[in-house]
Motif scaffolding. Structure first.
Motif: not given
Length: 271
Positions: A110-135
């Motif tokens: 994503a950083l190769v494409v656009d750093y905004h896209l990379a930031l979006w993915f990092m934020l999304t993964f952070l939200v997944i980490y906070v609100f869900t967990q591996q069963p």
């Protein structure tokens, strides 16, 4: 007669398509029913949607460079997958590692494409980490889920088993999730009238930890395995002042540490 025998042999060695169907449906059901896997799948899939919908905006030189980076990332991911498949003993640990590698490679691309896209993915993964967990592993096994009161009752009042091997873990610990199938699979082989297996979730009952000398602080000692004989602690893994690592917890190591083979032989011989 010879033709019939040949067909029988082919049927025995052929793979049952129904078995593949059941495995596939179980994987799809888990992916849809578990938010942890569903959100990861949707996030990874979103990259391909963005990639193909915006491909006409890229110059031929940039598109070629991006494709080259994507192939490099795919090759590196497949190489790591093969290595981890050999080293990891549990599927939970393998899946956790693969998701981590996939996140790193996705953010890098994503950083190769656009750093905004990379930031979006990092934020999304952070939200997944906070609100869900591996069963944790929920498959077959003879281990019993115990409350502290039930465990105290078994240890003080006695029960049908002379030995109890109890795993103290937490449902919010990544190490406990990675190793959650170890005890159930051991219980399938070694559970008998002489030894039983149990699990206590200290995430639900944290006050129980001090009762058995388990530290929930830093460093974390979860999971901790304790073998009881007639209400008395015989041994534990890891030790009182030791730190648990996921790589240390294997079926072979626990089997040797608690002499499960010996307990099984004693039961078979009637000791």
């Amino acid at each position: 007669m010879g033709k019939k025998g040949k067909n029988t042999t082919n049927n025995e060695t052929s793979v049952d398509p129904i078995q593949y169907y059941d495995i596939t449906m179980n994987i799809l059901f888990t992916m849809v029913s578990e938010p942890f896997y569903l959100f990861h799948f949707l996030t990874f899939f979103s990259y391909f949607s963005i990639r193909f919908s915006t491909s006409q905006l890229f110059s031929p030189q940039f598109a070629g460079n991006l494709l080259h980076r994507e192939l490099q990332a795919l090759l590196a991911f497949c190489t790591l997958a093969v290595v981890k498949m050999v080293k990891e003993e549990t599927w939970e640990g393998f899946v956790a590692d693969m998701l981590l590698f996939a996140k790193v490679f996705l953010v890098g691309i994503a950083l190769v494409v656009d750093y905004h896209l990379a930031l979006w993915f990092m934020l999304t993964f952070l939200v997944i980490y906070v609100f869900t967990q591996q069963p944790a592993y929920m498959g077959l096994g003879s281990s019993t889920q115990l409350t502290p009161l039930q465990l105290e009752s078994l240890l003080t009042e006695g029960g049908t088993s002379r030995f109890w091997l109890v795993e103290f873990r937490s449902s919010v610990s990544s190490i406990c999730i990675r190793t959650s199938r170890v005890l159930p699979e051991l219980s399938i082989t070694f559970s008998n009238k002489n030894i039983s297996f149990g699990v206590v979730d200290l995430g639900l009952f944290p006050n129980t930890a001090s009762r058995f000398g388990i530290s929930l602080g830093t460093p974390d000692q979860l999971p901790t395995y304790i073998l009881f004989e007639n209400a008395e602690e015989v041994c534990r893994f890891p030790g009182m002042n030791s730190v648990t690592k996921a790589s240390d917890i294997t079926k072979k190591r626990l089997c040797q540490h608690f002499e499960l083979d010996k307990h099984l032989l004693d039961y078979v011989s009637g000791k």
